[in-house]
Design a protein around this motif. Structure first.
Motif, PDB file in Angstrom:
ATOM      1  N   LYS A  13      36.189 -18.471  51.886  1.00 56.99           N
ATOM      2  CA  LYS A  13      36.147 -18.260  53.345  1.00 56.99           C
ATOM      3  C   LYS A  13      35.981 -16.794  53.753  1.00 56.99           C
TER       4      LYS A  13
ATOM      5  N   GLY B  81      37.785 -29.260  51.682  1.00 58.65           N
ATOM      6  CA  GLY B  81      37.855 -27.863  52.120  1.00 58.65           C
ATOM      7  C   GLY B  81      36.492 -27.244  52.373  1.00 58.65           C
TER       8      GLY B  81
ATOM      9  N   LYS C 165      39.067 -27.507  46.841  1.00 54.92           N
ATOM     10  CA  LYS C 165      39.725 -26.882  47.984  1.00 54.92           C
ATOM     11  C   LYS C 165      40.167 -25.444  47.703  1.00 54.92           C
TER      12      LYS C 165
ATOM     13  N   LEU D  41      32.424 -15.796  53.104  1.00 58.33           N
ATOM     14  CA  LEU D  41      31.512 -16.471  54.027  1.00 58.33           C
ATOM     15  C   LEU D  41      31.619 -15.877  55.430  1.00 58.33           C
ATOM     16  N   THR D  42      32.833 -15.508  55.819  1.00 56.65           N
ATOM     17  CA  THR D  42      33.018 -14.865  57.121  1.00 56.65           C
ATOM     18  C   THR D  42      32.273 -13.531  57.158  1.00 56.65           C
TER      19      THR D  42
ATOM     20  N   ALA E 132      37.142 -23.314  47.823  1.00 55.07           N
ATOM     21  CA  ALA E 132      36.622 -23.293  49.202  1.00 55.07           C
ATOM     22  C   ALA E 132      37.430 -22.309  50.044  1.00 55.07           C
ATOM     23  N   ASP E 133      38.762 -22.387  49.908  1.00 55.76           N
ATOM     24  CA  ASP E 133      39.621 -21.462  50.646  1.00 55.76           C
ATOM     25  C   ASP E 133      39.367 -20.015  50.226  1.00 55.76           C
TER      26      ASP E 133
ATOM     27  N   GLU F  70      35.355 -26.781  56.190  1.00 59.51           N
ATOM     28  CA  GLU F  70      36.059 -25.668  56.825  1.00 59.51           C
ATOM     29  C   GLU F  70      35.485 -24.327  56.369  1.00 59.51           C
ATOM     30  N   ALA F  71      35.105 -24.227  55.113  1.00 56.57           N
ATOM     31  CA  ALA F  71      34.484 -22.995  54.617  1.00 56.57           C
ATOM     32  C   ALA F  71      33.137 -22.763  55.304  1.00 56.57           C
TER      33      ALA F  71
ATOM     34  N   ALA G 190      33.677 -21.471  58.757  1.00 60.69           N
ATOM     35  CA  ALA G 190      34.041 -20.051  58.774  1.00 60.69           C
ATOM     36  C   ALA G 190      32.779 -19.197  58.841  1.00 60.69           C
ATOM     37  N   TYR G 191      31.776 -19.574  58.062  1.00 58.33           N
ATOM     38  CA  TYR G 191      30.498 -18.854  58.085  1.00 58.33           C
ATOM     39  C   TYR G 191      29.818 -19.017  59.447  1.00 58.33           C
TER      40      TYR G 191
END
Length: 139
Positions: free
Chosen positions: A54, A119, A47, A57-58, A50-51, A122-123, A126-127
């Motif tokens: 983000k 997590g 996690k 990835l964004t 992963a956070d 969610e990552a 974000a992508y």
């Protein structure tokens, strides 16, 4: 949730490939962006990682969105059902096909791995959201 993310990611790639292969007109650009995303996904182990991934990835998603927008201008979607009026897509050279296949294989392998990590989904979202995809919300 995992199946939703995998399906959404698969649809994203399929849509990207039908829109075009590179904002510069180079078939290798989609593969380059996919490789960039894969390199980020490889860093996700739990996690916290992963956070941490983000924002990267964004940023990669925004890059893919611009790429797809440029290709949509170059190869607009047909507004007629008359096939003879549809724009012709260029054929991808064999070397670029190989590069794309390798990039997609690694990309999907990492998506599957990351989707099982706390997590990770969610990552991935974000992508997907940054790339302009209308992704279904998980339950």
């Amino acid at each position: 949730m995992r199946k939703t993310v995998l399906l959404a990611s698969a649809l994203f790639v399929a849509c990207s490939l039908t829109v075009g292969c590179g904002s510069s007109g180079s078939p290798a650009e989609t593969a380059n962006i996919m490789n960039e995303v894969t390199e980020i996904l490889v860093t996700i182990k739990d996690k916290p990682t992963a956070d941490a991934a983000k924002p990267k990835l964004t940023a990669a998603g925004e890059k893919m969105k611009k790429h797809n927008e440029a290709m949509a201008k170059k190869y607009p979607a047909p507004t007629s059902v008359d096939i003879s009026k549809m724009p012709t897509m260029p054929t991808m050279p064999e070397a670029d096909q190989k590069k794309m296949t390798e990039a997609m294989t690694k990309y999907f392998k990492e998506i599957e791995r990351v989707s099982a990590i706390d997590g990770g989904p969610e990552a991935l979202m974000a992508y997907g959201e940054a790339s302009g995809n209308k992704l279904p919300k998980g339950k």
